[in-house]
Write an enzyme that holds these catalytic residues in place. Structure first.
Site, short mmCIF file in Angstrom:
data_model
loop_
_atom_site.label_atom_id
_atom_site.label_comp_id
_atom_site.label_asym_id
_atom_site.label_seq_id
_atom_site.Cartn_x
_atom_site.Cartn_y
_atom_site.Cartn_z
N HIS A 1 -14.16 -13.49 -4.89
CA HIS A 1 -13.77 -14.68 -5.65
C HIS A 1 -12.48 -14.47 -6.46
CE1 HIS A 1 -14.90 -12.99 -9.56
NE2 HIS A 1 -15.81 -12.35 -8.85
N HIS B 1 -1.04 -7.95 4.58
CA HIS B 1 -2.00 -7.61 5.64
C HIS B 1 -3.13 -6.80 5.03
CE1 HIS B 1 -2.71 -5.52 9.82
NE2 HIS B 1 -3.82 -6.01 9.30
C1 COA Z 1 -0.51 6.04 4.17
C2 COA Z 1 0.12 5.97 5.55
C3 COA Z 1 0.77 4.61 5.72
C4 COA Z 1 1.12 7.09 5.81
O1 COA Z 1 2.17 7.01 4.99
P1 COA Z 1 3.42 7.98 5.16
O2 COA Z 1 4.39 7.50 4.15
O3 COA Z 1 3.87 8.05 6.57
O4 COA Z 1 2.82 9.34 4.69
P2 COA Z 1 2.59 10.73 5.45
O5 COA Z 1 1.87 10.55 6.75
O6 COA Z 1 3.89 11.47 5.45
O7 COA Z 1 1.60 11.43 4.43
C5 COA Z 1 1.99 11.76 3.13
C6 COA Z 1 0.83 12.48 2.46
O8 COA Z 1 -0.23 11.53 2.27
C7 COA Z 1 -1.41 11.99 2.94
N1 COA Z 1 -2.06 10.81 3.52
C8 COA Z 1 -1.54 9.94 4.43
N2 COA Z 1 -2.41 8.96 4.68
C9 COA Z 1 -3.50 9.21 3.92
C10 COA Z 1 -4.72 8.52 3.74
N3 COA Z 1 -4.98 7.38 4.40
N4 COA Z 1 -5.62 9.02 2.86
C11 COA Z 1 -5.35 10.17 2.17
N5 COA Z 1 -4.18 10.87 2.31
C12 COA Z 1 -3.28 10.38 3.17
C13 COA Z 1 -0.92 12.94 4.01
O9 COA Z 1 -1.94 13.86 4.36
C14 COA Z 1 0.23 13.59 3.31
O10 COA Z 1 -0.26 14.55 2.41
P3 COA Z 1 0.55 15.94 2.13
O11 COA Z 1 1.88 15.50 1.57
O12 COA Z 1 -0.33 16.62 1.14
O13 COA Z 1 0.66 16.59 3.45
C15 COA Z 1 -0.90 6.19 6.69
O14 COA Z 1 -1.38 7.53 6.68
C16 COA Z 1 -2.08 5.27 6.64
O15 COA Z 1 -3.11 5.52 5.99
N6 COA Z 1 -1.92 4.15 7.38
C17 COA Z 1 -2.93 3.14 7.50
C18 COA Z 1 -2.94 2.62 8.94
C19 COA Z 1 -3.94 1.53 9.12
O16 COA Z 1 -4.89 1.38 8.39
N7 COA Z 1 -3.70 0.71 10.12
C20 COA Z 1 -4.56 -0.43 10.38
C21 COA Z 1 -3.86 -1.35 11.34
S1 COA Z 1 -4.80 -2.77 11.62
#
Ligand code: COA
Length: 210
Positions: free
Chosen positions: A137, A146
């Site tokens: 709510h 998104h």
């Molecule tokens: C957060 C995200 C966008 C990545 O962002 P990024 O800027 O490329 O970051 P990186 O992959 O370089 O990761 C950076 C740090 O965050 C950590 N990290 C990335 N995603 C994480 C998550 N979801 N939860 C916890 N830690 C995460 C990595 O392990 C890394 O840690 P480190 O620096 O200690 O090694 C991606 O991991 C994510 O979660 N995407 C979501 C995708 C999704 O849900 N898609 C649905 C489509 S419908």
């Protein structure tokens, strides 16, 4: 005569959106892709190539468009282009979503199956409320946000324009998430997040801000 909806996009997200439109009983005329590939249809709808097709289809009398592009920024740009050409943005809403009668929805929105939008929530133009996401709510979901599958927003949460909440993220009540934010998959947001930040983890911590 209903000439049908033109879908801009021809990838995986577009496939889902085409099926949503069909499940609403809408005709879908074409999907517009951006590069020629072996795939000639998207969920059974013919793919034509190149954004310039929007102009030609408008000249042929097509009036309604759905922007089925996952990138929030690109979705906003293409929507501006399409409306500038005179198209109306339609919504693609699953018959299996639950939407409160007091919720307010803008235009160009996708709401996938199993999503729930509760009382007096406001969903602005071009938002995606993905499969099984719940918006409680009084939430305010900004333009071209998104909310990925299975995310859950408690009451009175606000999310600024262009933000992306990754799959399975959770947000406690009253939290304000700025515009252009990314919340990583599975993140649990328990405090406000500044604009243009990426936050990950449980509880979610900001790892970068641009
Ligand atoms: C957060 C995200 C966008 C990545 O962002 P990024 O800027 O490329 O970051 P990186 O992959 O370089 O990761 C950076 C740090 O965050 C950590 N990290 C990335 N995603 C994480 C998550 N979801 N939860 C916890 N830690 C995460 C990595 O392990 C890394 O840690 P480190 O620096 O200690 O090694 C991606 O991991 C994510 O979660 N995407 C979501 C995708 C999704 O849900 N898609 C649905 C489509 S419908």
């Amino acid at each position: 005569m209903d000439k049908g909806v033109v879908v801009l996009g021809a990838g995986g997200h577009a496939k889902v959106c085409v099926e949503l439109l069909l499940s609403m009983g809408r005709e879908v005329a074409y999907c517009i892709g951006n590069d020629a590939s072996d795939v000639s249809t998207c969920a059974g709808i013919p793919i034509i190539i190149g954004d310039e097709q929007l102009v030609q289809l408008r000249d042929q009398g097509y009036e309604e468009v759905f922007i089925a592009i996952g990138s929030n920024a690109l979705r906003m740009r293409l929507a501006a282009k399409a409306t500038g050409l005179g198209y109306r943005l339609v919504n693609a809403i699953s018959p299996r979503a639950e939407i409160s009668r007091s919720a307010k929805l803008g235009n160009g929105i996708a709401v996938m199956a199993g999503a729930v939008i509760n009382a007096e929530a406001v969903i602005e133009d071009l938002a995606i409320i993905n499969t099984g996401a719940t918006i409680d709510h009084d939430c305010r979901i900004g333009q071209a946000v998104h909310i990925a599958p299975q995310s859950a927003l408690a009451g009175n949460v606000s999310v600024g324009a262009g933000s992306f909440l990754g799959i399975g993220s959770k947000v406690i009540p009253e939290v304000s998430i700025g515009g252009g934010v990314t919340v990583g998959a599975g993140g649990v947001v328990i405090s406000d997040i500044p604009a243009r930040s990426t936050a990950v983890g449980v509880p979610a911590k900001v790892i970068k801000t641009v």
